[in-house]
Design a protein around this motif. Structure first.
Motif, short mmCIF file in Angstrom:
data_model
loop_
_atom_site.label_atom_id
_atom_site.label_comp_id
_atom_site.label_asym_id
_atom_site.label_seq_id
_atom_site.Cartn_x
_atom_site.Cartn_y
_atom_site.Cartn_z
N GLY A 1 0.81 -1.21 0.00
CA GLY A 1 0.00 0.00 0.00
C GLY A 1 0.84 1.26 0.00
N VAL A 2 2.04 1.18 0.60
CA VAL A 2 2.95 2.33 0.58
C VAL A 2 3.28 2.72 -0.87
CG1 VAL A 2 5.30 3.08 1.13
CG2 VAL A 2 3.94 1.86 2.84
N ILE A 3 3.48 1.71 -1.71
CA ILE A 3 3.79 1.97 -3.12
C ILE A 3 2.55 2.42 -3.88
CG2 ILE A 3 4.68 0.96 -5.24
CD1 ILE A 3 6.74 1.25 -3.01
N ALA A 4 1.44 1.70 -3.70
CA ALA A 4 0.22 2.02 -4.43
C ALA A 4 -0.30 3.41 -4.11
CB ALA A 4 -0.84 0.97 -4.14
N ASP A 5 -0.15 3.84 -2.86
CA ASP A 5 -0.63 5.16 -2.43
C ASP A 5 0.40 6.27 -2.67
OD1 ASP A 5 -2.91 3.86 -1.60
OD2 ASP A 5 -2.27 3.73 0.51
N ARG A 6 1.51 5.93 -3.30
CA ARG A 6 2.57 6.89 -3.63
C ARG A 6 3.08 7.61 -2.38
NH1 ARG A 6 3.54 8.07 -8.77
NH2 ARG A 6 4.27 10.17 -8.23
N ARG A 7 3.28 6.84 -1.33
CA ARG A 7 3.85 7.40 -0.10
C ARG A 7 5.36 7.54 -0.26
NH1 ARG A 7 -0.38 9.53 2.63
NH2 ARG A 7 -2.03 7.98 2.95
N ALA A 8 5.92 8.63 0.22
CA ALA A 8 7.37 8.80 0.25
C ALA A 8 7.92 7.97 1.40
CB ALA A 8 7.72 10.27 0.43
N PHE A 9 8.97 7.20 1.13
CA PHE A 9 9.47 6.30 2.17
C PHE A 9 10.98 6.17 2.13
CE2 PHE A 9 8.90 3.63 -1.54
CZ PHE A 9 9.93 2.69 -1.49
N LEU A 10 11.53 5.79 3.27
CA LEU A 10 12.95 5.46 3.41
C LEU A 10 13.07 4.02 3.90
CD1 LEU A 10 14.68 8.49 5.21
CD2 LEU A 10 14.98 7.77 2.84
N GLY B 1 9.85 -2.55 -8.02
CA GLY B 1 9.24 -3.41 -9.02
C GLY B 1 7.73 -3.41 -8.95
N GLN B 2 7.16 -2.92 -7.83
CA GLN B 2 5.71 -2.85 -7.66
C GLN B 2 5.12 -1.53 -8.16
OE1 GLN B 2 5.37 -6.20 -6.99
NE2 GLN B 2 3.67 -5.58 -5.67
N VAL B 3 5.97 -0.60 -8.57
CA VAL B 3 5.49 0.70 -9.04
C VAL B 3 4.73 0.54 -10.36
CG1 VAL B 3 6.24 2.96 -9.90
CG2 VAL B 3 7.31 1.97 -7.87
#
Length: 381
Positions: A188-197, A215-217
């Motif tokens: 969900g972090v990727i799908a919701d376009r959350r900025a992450f470290l 690869g999930q983008v």
């Protein structure tokens, strides 16, 4: 004179003959030099033995070549002619690889330094650089070496093998690198376009996790990757890879990660990814995160997610950014922190997931929303 002494004497003469050549000598070139210097006094058997010895001394990583060919080896450490250690994912282990003597270790260190465009001698007794195309499989390698008298017991060589991280999301979940209970949270972090470290210690699997998440983008998005050394290779159709360049032996020609981050902003990215934030480029990463580039990411060396604010403060200070400004930028730029670590059984994977919180005084802290050991939410404030 012993065989080793004859080979050493021949080595000195052959090395002197080949010193003027700019390219690394191949087997044929070395053989011709051996015949020339031996003056026809070697039998075919002795010639073959000398050629093998000289190839080890003059080409590639010498006695360490077979270790570089091992796909499990991530680090090679030389602390003496007969003290060689490797890391295969379960801690350091000694291996039966030996050099003839201290001089042989030093010759290899000097040759590797030249391959990295650096010098290693009494005036510059240490080297830190990057090698390309080392070993039979052509891996990039980070090199550090130090010679006496600073290295009291003899020349020390440290090689970090930078193999591309290619494990996909499904495989990482199946192996336990991403626990199944947080699979949906992480995706969900990727799908919701959350900025992450992605944060963790050395060899904890930061690049592996980041690579599989990229690869999930969405295939319709453009990824611009900026790295100090090429480690990321996501399974994605639209990737632009930018790699920093160290200075040459004259100390010029450097292109830093910070410079590349600035260039990435002009390349119409949907997401900018910094392979590892090591210095003042943290300011440019935060700038990218705050200029409409949702879903950007990077990796950071930190032993836990709780250390992230302090670690970023230290890096931002290198670029002249104060604590208050850093926390203001960080609060607006970053959403999620994913912590990885090596488990007691040697496996690496996700151990913590945290979200950013801003306190009344404006400072940022990390609130734990999940941890592998079941700690309660907020345990790492």
């Amino acid at each position: 004179m012993t065989t080793g002494e004859r080979h050493a004497d021949l080595l000195d003469r052959v090395r002197e003959q080949l010193a003027g050549r700019s390219a690394e000598p191949d087997a044929q070139t070395i053989a011709e030099a051996v015949r020339s210097e031996a003056g026809g006094l070697l039998s075919d058997t002795d010639l073959l033995a000398a050629l093998r010895y000289l190839q080890t001394e003059l080409v590639g990583a010498g006695p360490l070549e077979r270790l570089l060919a091992d796909p499990l080896v991530t680090d090679i450490l030389v602390t003496g002619p007969d003290r060689v250690w490797v890391e295969r994912g379960a801690g350091l282990e000694a291996v039966e690889v030996a050099f003839d003597d201290e001089a042989s270790v030093r010759r290899l260190a000097v040759r590797l330094a030249l391959g990295a465009g650096r010098r290693l001698d009494d005036a510059q007794p240490w080297v830190d650089g990057r090698l390309s195309g080392v070993g039979r499989h052509g891996y990039a390698v980070r090199l550090h070496a130090m010679i006496p008298p600073l290295a009291l017991d003899g020349t020390c060589i440290s090689l970090r093998v930078l193999r591309a991280a290619t494990m996909d999301f499904t495989t990482l979940v199946r192996s336990g690198g991403i626990p199944d209970e947080v699979r949906d949270l992480v995706s969900g972090v990727i799908a919701d376009r959350r900025a992450f470290l992605v944060v963790g210690g050395t060899g904890a699997g930061k690049s592996t996790l980041l690579n599989c998440l990229l690869g999930q983008v969405d295939p319709g998005e453009r990824l611009v990757l900026v790295e100090d050394a090429p480690e990321l290779d996501p399974q994605h159709p639209h990737v632009v890879r930018l790699v920093a360049r160290p200075p040459n032996v004259e100390g010029i020609g450097e292109v830093s990660v910070r410079t590349l981050v600035r260039q990435a902003l002009r390349m119409r990215p949907d997401r900018i990814v910094v392979g590892e934030v090591r210095g003042a480029e943290v300011i440019d990463l935060l700038t990218a995160l705050n200029t409409g580039h949702d879903g950007c990411a990077g990796t950071l060396h930190a032993n836990s997610i709780a250390e992230v604010p302090a670690r970023m403060e230290a890096l931002a200070a290198l670029g002249g950014m104060g604590r208050a400004a850093l926390h203001s930028q960080l609060a607006a730029a970053l959403d999620v922190v994913l912590g990885v670590a090596r488990q007691p059984d040697g496996r690496r994977g996700l151990v913590e997931v945290g979200a950013l919180e801003r306190g009344a005084g404006g400072s940022v802290s990390i609130r734990t929303v999940w941890s592998r050991d079941g700690e309660s939410v907020g345990a790492h404030r």
